[in-house]
Motif scaffolding. Structure first.
Motif, short mmCIF file in Angstrom:
data_model
loop_
_atom_site.label_atom_id
_atom_site.label_comp_id
_atom_site.label_asym_id
_atom_site.label_seq_id
_atom_site.Cartn_x
_atom_site.Cartn_y
_atom_site.Cartn_z
N GLU A 9 1.23 9.64 -5.22
CA GLU A 9 1.57 11.01 -4.80
C GLU A 9 2.59 11.63 -5.74
O GLU A 9 2.52 12.82 -6.05
N ILE A 46 -7.50 0.00 -2.98
CA ILE A 46 -7.56 1.47 -2.93
C ILE A 46 -8.59 1.90 -3.97
O ILE A 46 -8.70 1.29 -5.03
N HIS A 57 -6.62 6.19 1.85
CA HIS A 57 -5.49 5.51 2.50
C HIS A 57 -6.03 4.38 3.36
O HIS A 57 -6.22 4.55 4.56
N ARG A 83 0.84 -1.20 0.00
CA ARG A 83 0.00 0.00 0.00
C ARG A 83 0.87 1.24 0.00
O ARG A 83 0.62 2.21 -0.73
N ILE A 141 0.75 4.15 -2.76
CA ILE A 141 0.33 5.53 -2.43
C ILE A 141 1.47 6.51 -2.73
O ILE A 141 1.24 7.60 -3.27
N TRP A 197 -7.40 9.69 -3.90
CA TRP A 197 -7.44 8.27 -3.48
C TRP A 197 -7.49 8.21 -1.97
O TRP A 197 -7.12 9.19 -1.28
#
Lengths: 398, 398
Positions: free
Chosen positions: A308, A326, A319, A300, A304, A317
């Protein structure tokens, strides 16, 4: 041939997910499409060792017919685990071992739902359960799923509008497809409404043990004092989906009916399968879960971080604190359906949000992205492709 | 709690068989009650070897989700076997791997039957399938089963009386409970009527490979040219019932519906289970079947010899050419229900004929006696107890 075919199978909808999942098997495609465990979480050598020991120590038990409710040692291990972990009361409740999590939905529906009865469900949600409900001629009423659970006002409205509503369907932890998790308050509010209007709750909880951030939140079943919650657990995400072992926790009042549901469908769960799940539970289960959680937390984080770094403006999105999924949200009005099908030609497979709604034909601006099955390199490359491609689509739409 | 419960589960009847089967587990009871394989036919060491090799050679295939229709090598092995053995045409037909034989009945019913539709069934027959039909709100119409198959005149009458009849249910080989086998003529006559009135046939054939006397008779499916026969096979009697592996052969036109039936219930059959069945099929399957047949032929011979020696006057029995069951028939008007329940106190468990009829409450003068699970000594002692006890009951009734 012109054989009469049952109406029920006509109600069931084609699966958008299956179509993309199949396309995603093409070589060279990085797939974020399948909500499967990562291959590195499987322990085939350990399973083989358990099976060898089982056939040596209990050969007849594993070869012969078993009890409909399941292999006693596994049932007892689950009772012990679920009472210690969540204070579920097994003087009031019982456990059935099923052939995977989907079957907990099948039996819940078989036992509780008559033709034309209504299931109130999260929207979006797990479309395979929509189809199970439809296969019993159930009618679906959708309620918006928010980041902290069902919209409670909408839920009460749906109950009032549907006097023959029977079941509220929820996936409280790291939901499929969103990755959302219900707050304790929302869990209690859903239960209170179910109680007030005498509905059952089907609590579908296959991702429960995949929490890698934040605090545990007890399942609705743990504060069910009047037996209206049927709780579906699964070993598919924590041990192996090919094993096909899950479990249904239900009030003792339903025991005869649940037992008969098993007897009229497949008699009992496979003995070897139950034995492997049992041995997994009584060996290093918590260490194994911790290892799975660490694996998924890392994945994850990588995903992420990539989003970003590389996402074009306009995408957001969530978290998730656990699980496999996701949600990526595109700007209002953007339809992800064609986007997702074309993304395959750009080397990455994701599922368009529309596949998780009762009406699959309405445009949706979300994608379900699954990080569990990919390596770091695949996540990096796949998110790069996805973001590059999204930037192109977004600029075309302006 | 006052949860709404589905009507369908109210239709399902308590099982007479289960009650006696449970009582027969008491120590000191010789049980002819359970239609299970003999323990000596199981090969746990071989199964463990197969599993070890499978997890070493195909670890991911066995751990991950599989295809809904089943594990390709097993499906192909079944197609090869059934086309070589019975000339079943797999350019027109397909195979689904199920969780045992009962599930072939569940899916056939799910796909073909609407509420209130009629299933025409042998009477007596396998009561668990009666309950599967009832669980879909099916109505049962019974037709007398004779030693060579359904009474054809009655069958046509039942079809004409039930315009919404959809399925004819038959167990053509070594039927449960009777041990009767359909002649080729009766198989053809059943098929001809199904064709004439456009009905499906569910051909439930778990005992097919347990023929130890006489000539093979081809299944109805082998001369089905218009796809109306759904054929249920099982590894429960030949490999292991704890494995829960069976298969359904059906016309390709039904493929989408059958696939969806799998997806909405339990997604796919267990991978390890399918792998064991596959390895059994491609290793020494025919030698293994021959060994099972020899075992059951011997047991049948012992039981029949004992009956010939010890039976009181008034009892008759058939000489099955395969399978697990003998029917003992008492004089007309004799009710075996109380007899069977009292026999347990005399050390022997058998199932009263009433348990295999649509109306379980009507007196029947037959017993189902299963020779497969007992040793020679147990058969000798059990038949002795049964005959002594029968003589006592018969004399009391005069």
């Amino acid at each position: 041939m012109s054989l009469h075919v049952a109406k029920r199978m006509v109600e069931v909808q084609r699966s958008l997910i299956r179509g993309i999942a199949e396309a995603s098997n093409k070589p060279g495609i990085i797939s974020f499409a399948n909500g499967n465990p990562g291959n590195e979480t499987y322990r085939p050598e350990l399973f083989a060792k358990f099976v060898a020991e089982g056939f040596a120590e209990e050969p007849l038990t594993l070869c012969k017919y078993g009890n409909s409710l399941g292999y006693e040692p596994l049932r007892n291990a689950i009772k012990t685990y679920m009472s210690e972990r969540w204070e579920i009361d097994f003087t009031r409740n019982e456990v059935l071992i099923t052939a995977g999590g989907q079957q907990t939905c099948d039996y819940t529906t078989k036992v509780l739902l008559d033709e034309g009865d209504v299931i109130i469900t999260e929207e979006p949600s797990f479309a395979s359960c929509y189809n199970t409900f439809r296969s019993y001629y159930g009618t679906l009423a959708g309620v918006t799923l928010e980041e902290d659970g069902l919209n409670i006002e909408e839920l009460e409205k749906a109950i009032l509008e549907n006097p023959n509503a029977r079941i509220i369907y929820v996936i409280p932890n790291f939901q499929n497809p969103t990755g959302y998790t219900y707050s304790l308050e929302k869990r209690k509010a859903v239960y209170a409404l179910a109680k007030q209007y005498n509905l059952a709750i089907f609590e579908d909880d296959p991702y429960c043990e995949l929490r890698f951030d934040g605090e545990d939140i007890p399942p609705i079943k743990s504060f069910d004092l009047d037996g209206r919650v049927l709780y579906g657990g699964s070993f598919s995400k924590t041990v192996s989906p090919g094993l096909r072992i899950g479990f249904l926790i239900f009030d003792k009042e339903l025991e005869t009916r649940i037992t008969v549901a098993k007897q009229v469908t497949d008699v009992h769960a496979g003995m070897i399968n139950q034995y492997i799940a049992y041995r997994c539970m009584i060996s290093d289960f918590s260490e194994h879960l911790k290892r799975c959680q660490d694996i998924y937390k890392h994945k994850r984080d990588v995903m992420i971080q990539q989003l970003e770094e590389k996402s074009p403006e306009g995408l957001t999105w969530n978290h998730p604190e656990g699980g496999l999924f996701i949600t990526i949200t595109f700007p209002e009005g953007f339809d992800t359906y064609d986007f997702a099908f074309n993304a395959i030609d750009n080397g990455v497979a994701v599922i368009p949000g529309a596949g998780f709604y009762i009406d699959q034909d309405k445009p949706r601006n979300t994608l379900r992205v699954c990080y569990s099955t990919s390596s770091d390199e695949e996540i990096i490359q796949g998110i790069d492709s996805l973001c590059t491609y999204a930037a192109k689509w977004l600029s075309k739409q302006q």
